[in-house]
Design a protein around this motif. Structure first.
Motif: not given
Length: 67
Positions: A1-20
């Motif tokens: 399953m691919p991993r995607y990287e996201y960034r929160c505009r509120t707290c400026d935190d970056s995180f990854e999620l595995s999702r279809p």
């Protein structure tokens, strides 16, 4: 399953999620629970084709060094 990287505009935190792949554009909440996030573009290539290499490689074989 691919991993995607996201960034929160509120707290400026970056995180990854595995999702279809079918859910890659779905909204994602950050770990702190904020909903204002944006998916980042990845610099890693996942697929594609490589150009074929030419040449014989190797070395050696310069000429008659031993007589």
């Amino acid at each position: 399953m691919p991993r995607y990287e996201y960034r929160c505009r509120t707290c400026d935190d970056s995180f990854e999620l595995s999702r279809p792949m079918a859910e890659s554009s779905a909204p994602a909440a950050c770990p702190a629970g904020h909903d204002d996030t944006v998916k980042l573009l990845s610099a890693v290539a996942v697929g594609g084709t490589a150009a074929p290499t030419t040449g014989t490689g190797g070395g050696g074989g310069g000429g008659g060094c031993c007589g």
